[in-house]
Design an enzyme around this catalytic site. Structure first.
Site, short mmCIF file in Angstrom:
data_model
loop_
_atom_site.label_atom_id
_atom_site.label_comp_id
_atom_site.label_asym_id
_atom_site.label_seq_id
_atom_site.Cartn_x
_atom_site.Cartn_y
_atom_site.Cartn_z
N ASP A 162 0.88 -1.18 0.00
CA ASP A 162 0.00 0.00 0.00
C ASP A 162 0.91 1.21 0.00
OD1 ASP A 162 -1.69 2.12 0.55
OD2 ASP A 162 -2.78 1.10 2.14
N ILE A 163 0.89 1.97 -1.09
CA ILE A 163 1.85 3.09 -1.15
C ILE A 163 1.48 4.21 -0.17
CG2 ILE A 163 2.57 2.59 -3.53
CD1 ILE A 163 0.95 5.16 -4.36
N PHE A 186 -11.43 10.47 -8.25
CA PHE A 186 -12.84 10.64 -7.87
C PHE A 186 -13.69 10.67 -9.13
CE2 PHE A 186 -10.79 12.00 -4.03
CZ PHE A 186 -11.70 11.69 -3.02
N ALA A 224 -8.15 17.94 -9.62
CA ALA A 224 -7.10 17.40 -8.76
C ALA A 224 -6.36 16.28 -9.49
CB ALA A 224 -7.70 16.89 -7.46
N TYR A 225 -7.12 15.46 -10.21
CA TYR A 225 -6.51 14.33 -10.91
C TYR A 225 -5.49 14.83 -11.95
CZ TYR A 225 -6.06 10.08 -13.71
OH TYR A 225 -5.56 9.00 -14.38
N LYS A 232 -1.33 14.27 -12.09
CA LYS A 232 -0.61 13.63 -13.19
C LYS A 232 0.39 14.59 -13.86
CE LYS A 232 -2.45 9.55 -12.76
NZ LYS A 232 -1.65 8.38 -12.36
#
Ligand SMILES: NC(=O)c1ccc[n+]([C@@H]2O[C@H](COP(=O)([O-])OP(=O)(O)OC[C@H]3O[C@@H](n4cnc5c(N)ncnc54)[C@H](OP(=O)(O)O)[C@@H]3O)[C@@H](O)[C@H]2O)c1
Length: 290
Positions: free
Chosen positions: A63-64, A95, A197-198, A202
């Site tokens: 689990d990072i 999300f 946010a995504y 990235k």
């Protein structure tokens, strides 16, 4: 210790594109391939699925978001293999558009896994990378620098700073922290960031990739390469299965980068499209809309 045996690891690989990358590496990588998952049960089910197809993946919990899990895995790799040859940083969250959580919360949670903890994972694991190691950071079409929109001064300055060849990891972390802080008051767009946010996570990963390659270029271990990749719009849980590519198609470019042969000229520190085209991350254009 499995002396001399090579080892490859894919984070978040109990399903989706990560699972597809494990399958591809099981078929093509000359060494042990680790399917990893934060939930052991889900990981073991995925391993069994691959075994039924005739592959022999290995398994380890990872689990990072949990530093002790990362440290346990690092110690395991170090003692069993003496290091690591291939790392695919695939684990991430997104999300849904209709998610009820406020943007401030989405920003905090998304950045934690997709950027800060991915960065921490790299910082913990990179010291055990072996010469000729290959690292693949799974980014997105949303991770292109030009996803920071606009020609106004703030956006231009933000793009310039993110693409500067002098940018350090610490400075990048500060910038992403600035996004998260501004998101708490809804002022992130005033700082030039996209309203996603995504996408910001990235963009951060692709900017980080360039910084990481610069460090590898000056590393005493020879020929370590890292690239970021847009796997395409893929039919997975993340896209609510609306993606147009199969998991196998989405895994193709990440797997290709993971298997780049020793002493290859490039790509290095690049941003790679799902069809394996190397895309100019700073100026674009991107080949298609996804
Ligand atoms: N699908 C697309 O169209 C698309 C497009 C561009 C980029 N990407 C990128 O491709 C990668 C894979 O996406 P996907 O579509 O395959 O997503 P997915 O089906 O949602 O799979 C994500 C995987 O990451 C794991 N994960 C999440 N948080 C983790 C953590 N803290 N530690 C370890 N594992 C964790 C998940 O585990 P659980 O099962 O436990 O949740 C799952 O195995 C991501 O980096 C994504 O951003 C996807």
């Amino acid at each position: 210790m499995s002396a001399g045996k090579k080892v490859a690891v894919v984070t978040g690989s109990n399903k989706g594109i990560g699972f597809g990358i494990v399958r591809e590496l099981c078929a093509k990588f000359d060494g042990d391939v680790y399917l990893t998952s934060r939930d052991q049960g889900r990981g073991e089910v995925a391993v069994e699925e691959l075994k039924k197809l005739g592959f022999q993946p290995h398994y380890h919990q990872l689990d990072i978001d949990d530093e002790s899990s990362v440290l346990r895995f690092k110690n395991f790799l170090k003692s069993k293999y003496g290091g690591l040859d291939v790392l695919v940083n695939n684990a991430a969250i997104a999300f849904k558009n209709a998610a009820p959580e406020p943007f401030s919360e989405q920003a905090t949670i998304t950045m934690r896994t997709n950027f800060f903890n991915t960065y921490r994972f790299c910082n913990i694991i990179f010291p055990i990378l072996k010469p000729h190691a290959r690292v693949v950071n799974v980014s997105s079409y949303a991770g292109h620098l030009l996803k920071i929109p606009g020609d106004h001064d703030v956006a231009v300055a933000l793009r310039k700073k993110l693409s500067s060849s002098d940018l350090t990891g610490e400075e990048l972390v500060q910038m992403i922290e600035g996004f998260v802080n501004a998101a708490q008051t809804g002022t992130h767009q005033e700082l030039g960031w996209p309203n996603s946010a995504y996408a910001t996570s990235k963009i951060g990963i692709s900017a980080l990739t360039r910084i990481q390659q610069k460090a590898f270029d000056n590393d005493s271990r020879k020929d370590i390469i890292v690239n970021s990749v847009n796997p395409g719009y893929v039919d997975t849980d993340m896209t609510s299965h609306k993606g147009t590519l199969t998991i196998e198609q989405g895994a193709a470019a990440p797997s290709w980068l993971a298997l780049l042969p020793p002493n290859v000229k490039g790509p290095k520190g690049g941003y790679v499209w799902y069809d394996k085209q190397i895309v100019d991350w700073v100026n674009g254009p991107t080949p298609t809309t996804v």
